[in-house]
Design an enzyme around this catalytic site. Structure first.
Site, PDB file in Angstrom:
ATOM      1  N   LYS A 184       0.875  -1.175   0.000  1.00  0.00           N
ATOM      2  CA  LYS A 184       0.000   0.000   0.000  1.00  0.00           C
ATOM      3  C   LYS A 184       0.911   1.222   0.000  1.00  0.00           C
ATOM      4  CE  LYS A 184      -1.712   3.021   1.868  1.00  0.00           C
ATOM      5  NZ  LYS A 184      -1.438   4.407   1.453  1.00  0.00           N
ATOM      6  N   VAL A 221      -7.210   2.913   3.837  1.00  0.00           N
ATOM      7  CA  VAL A 221      -6.934   1.613   3.215  1.00  0.00           C
ATOM      8  C   VAL A 221      -5.652   1.013   3.812  1.00  0.00           C
ATOM      9  CG1 VAL A 221      -6.372   0.516   0.992  1.00  0.00           C
ATOM     10  CG2 VAL A 221      -8.246   2.154   1.146  1.00  0.00           C
ATOM     11  N   GLU A 260       9.831   1.577  10.531  1.00  0.00           N
ATOM     12  CA  GLU A 260      10.918   2.516  10.195  1.00  0.00           C
ATOM     13  C   GLU A 260      10.307   3.899  10.246  1.00  0.00           C
ATOM     14  OE1 GLU A 260      13.936   1.909   9.858  1.00  0.00           O
ATOM     15  OE2 GLU A 260      14.151  -0.137   9.157  1.00  0.00           O
ATOM     16  N   CYS A 297      14.445  10.429   5.981  1.00  0.00           N
ATOM     17  CA  CYS A 297      14.346  10.209   7.416  1.00  0.00           C
ATOM     18  C   CYS A 297      15.716  10.189   8.079  1.00  0.00           C
ATOM     19  CB  CYS A 297      13.629   8.896   7.660  1.00  0.00           C
ATOM     20  SG  CYS A 297      14.381   7.580   6.717  1.00  0.00           S
ATOM     21  N   GLU A 396      10.987  16.572  13.895  1.00  0.00           N
ATOM     22  CA  GLU A 396      11.326  16.293  12.497  1.00  0.00           C
ATOM     23  C   GLU A 396      10.594  17.295  11.602  1.00  0.00           C
ATOM     24  OE1 GLU A 396       9.712  12.789  10.431  1.00  0.00           O
ATOM     25  OE2 GLU A 396      11.788  12.297   9.942  1.00  0.00           O
TER      26      GLU A 396
END
Ligand code: NAD
Length: 493
Positions: A184, A221, A260, A297, A396
């Protein structure tokens, strides 16, 4: 035939390329132009349900998980198919993710495609069974064997920033391990995923159901996939906030999760560097944060420099950042492309305003580049004057924003680096090996580059400490995330 995205074949369900059952589609945008580039299938709950059903059936009723050589062959076919279409994939990746073309020669495309070969090799070379030898537990002579077996159906839920890297770093090891998977992808990059599904369907022998792809504009979803009791492992990459929601959903069925998540990694500069080396360190930190507009990231977004060299480091970093203006991602010289969306640009700008409210100064950048009317661009930015307690220095931002923070020696640098809810990555620059080693061992983080060393490779496990995640992706450790362990005890007669 050239590969073109097509909303009528975006979903891969039970081995067939199909439109959404509802017929719905949604627009996908080019962040460098803010123009729609086309439409993708808008998969819904029924499509996801069908994809999970097919993945479950393929796992439970076929020989897929036991045939290591066949899986290796299919993965190599997938790699070869992706390589045959690399130019079409590159075009879509640049258009949809705003990924600078130069990165598509590495981690944005060609790197992870080639890395499928590593996982194919692992499927063949891995020690699937280990003889632990004889023992006599409770007086019973026994021979013990450990079997490693595929964990089952994998839910692969991915973000938009490195669409191929993250997709293939999940699908590759999951399929190599003998799992089946439903992907997905993020709503921002449906075509990148749909093309992988198309190549898997048309150019490999992957049996029906082994890989499903459901593109959708609806985050629900993804939530449905994470909560489905037919799933054995949820492999998620994205923000820590969504990771939390995924873990809660999976906990209902006690489904194993692999996460992650976000980061706020530190780039530590020690005072044993001479002036040239300090400039090189600062230039590297600047290049890193400008890359893909800071939307990675593992990008280092806090630059920790010796207090007595703060001015020198600030000037060097600002000069380097100013030399990396945002540009068209299709241009081979561009390092800093656009942010993924106007919403993301506004979010980054709100952090810049917050940084100023918190007492910080914008040393350079921070503007929408003058003369560029279209595109979600923002100049790479250096913020000074904040300490590590400021929100702009802790949270972040996911943009090209670097906070420069002074430290008072190696121990203080380690303290600041670790004063974060995250622990994903980092860098250390120093010329005294013993001091560098102390810092390397002190920083609590999943990956570290020393003096410019790069950890990104298929055999290197990647992942985070603390709120940056649970588990590791890539390498043998990443492969083993998709395995169960079965201990078998044979009575000796
Ligand atoms: P996101 O968390 O918003 O979305 C990630 C994926 O989760 C998307 O596919 C989304 O549709 C889906 N999703 C959203 N809500 C969900 C829910 N409740 N249940 C299940 N799935 C759901 O992240 P993003 O904005 O696409 O990506 C940026 C974030 O990803 C940043 O925080 C970045 O640090 C992180 N990231 C982490 C890594 C890593 O390896 N640690 C790598 C890349 C990006």
């Amino acid at each position: 035939m050239p590969l073109r995205p097509d909303a009528s074949t975006d979903l891969l369900i039970d081995g067939t390329l199909v439109p959404a059952a509802s017929g719905a589609t949604f627009a996908t945008f080019n962040p460098a132009t803010e123009e729609p580039i086309g439409r993708a299938a808008d998969g819904g709950g029924d499509d996801m349900d069908a994809a999970i059903r097919a993945a479950r059936r393929a796992f439970d009723t076929t020989g897929w998980s036991g045939d290591h050589a066949f899986r290796a062959r299919c993965l190599r076919q997938l790699r070869d198919g992706l390589q045959r279409h690399v130019e079409e994939l590159r075009e879509v990746t640049i258009a949809e993710a705003g990924a600078p073309a130069l990165l598509t020669a590495g981690p944005q495309l060609e790197g992870p495609v080639a890395d499928l070969g590593y996982f194919a090799d692992l499927a063949e070379s891995y020690r699937w069974s280990t003889d632990l030898g004889p023992a006599t537990p409770m007086g019973i002579p026994t021979r013990r064997t450990l079997l490693r077996e595929a964990a089952g159906v994998v839910a692969a839920i991915t973000p938009w920033n490195f669409p191929h890297q993250i997709t293939l770093a999940k699908i590759g090891p999951a399929l190599a391990a003998g799992c089946t998977a439903v992907l997905k992808p993020a709503p921002d990059t449906p075509w990148c995923a749909a093309l992988v599904g198309r190549i898997a369907a048309e150019e490999t022998d992957l049996p029906p159901g082994v890989l499903g792809v459901v593109t959708s504009s609806d985050h629900g979803v993804g939530a449905q996939l994470a909560a489905d009791p037919r799933v054995d492992v949820v492999s998620f990459t994205g923000s820590s906030a969504t990771g939390r929601a995924v873990m809660v959903a999976a906990s209902e069925n006690l489904t194993k999760v692999f996460l992650e998540l976000g980061g706020k990694s530190a780039f530590v500069v020690l005072d044993c560097l001479d002036a040239d080396r300090l400039r090189a360190a600062c230039a590297t930190a600047a290049f890193t944060v400008a890359t893909h507009a800071g939307q990675g990231c593992a990008i280092t977004t806090r630059l920790l420099v010796p207090r007595h060299r703060l001015d020198e480091a600030t000037a060097a970093t600002a000069a380097a950042l100013t030399g990396l203006p945002p540009g068209d991602p299709a241009d081979p010289g561009t390092v800093c492309g656009p942010l993924i969306s106007e919403r993301q640009r506004e979010r980054v700008e709100s952090y810049l305003a917050l940084a100023v409210e918190e007492g910080g100064t914008v040393v350079c950048g921070g503007r929408r580049p003058p003369g560029r009317e279209r595109g979600c661009f923002l100049e790479p930015t250096l913020i000074a004057g904040l300490d590590n307690t400021a929100r702009a220095a802790r949270e972040e931002i996911f943009g090209p924003v670097l906070a420069i923070i002074p430290h008072d020696g190696d121990d203080d640098a380690v303290r600041i680096a670790n004063d974060s809810p995250y622990g994903l990555s980092g860098a250390v620059w120093g010329d005294d090996p013993a001091r560098v080693d102390r810092v390397v061992r002190g920083v609590r983080t999943g990956t570290l580059g020393v003096n410019g060393g790069l950890w990104y490779s298929p055999d290197v496990p990647f992942g985070g400490y603390k709120q940056s995640g649970i588990g590791r992706e890539m390498g043998v450790a990443g492969f083993e995330e998709y395995l169960e362990t079965k201990a078998v005890a044979y009575a000796e007669r």
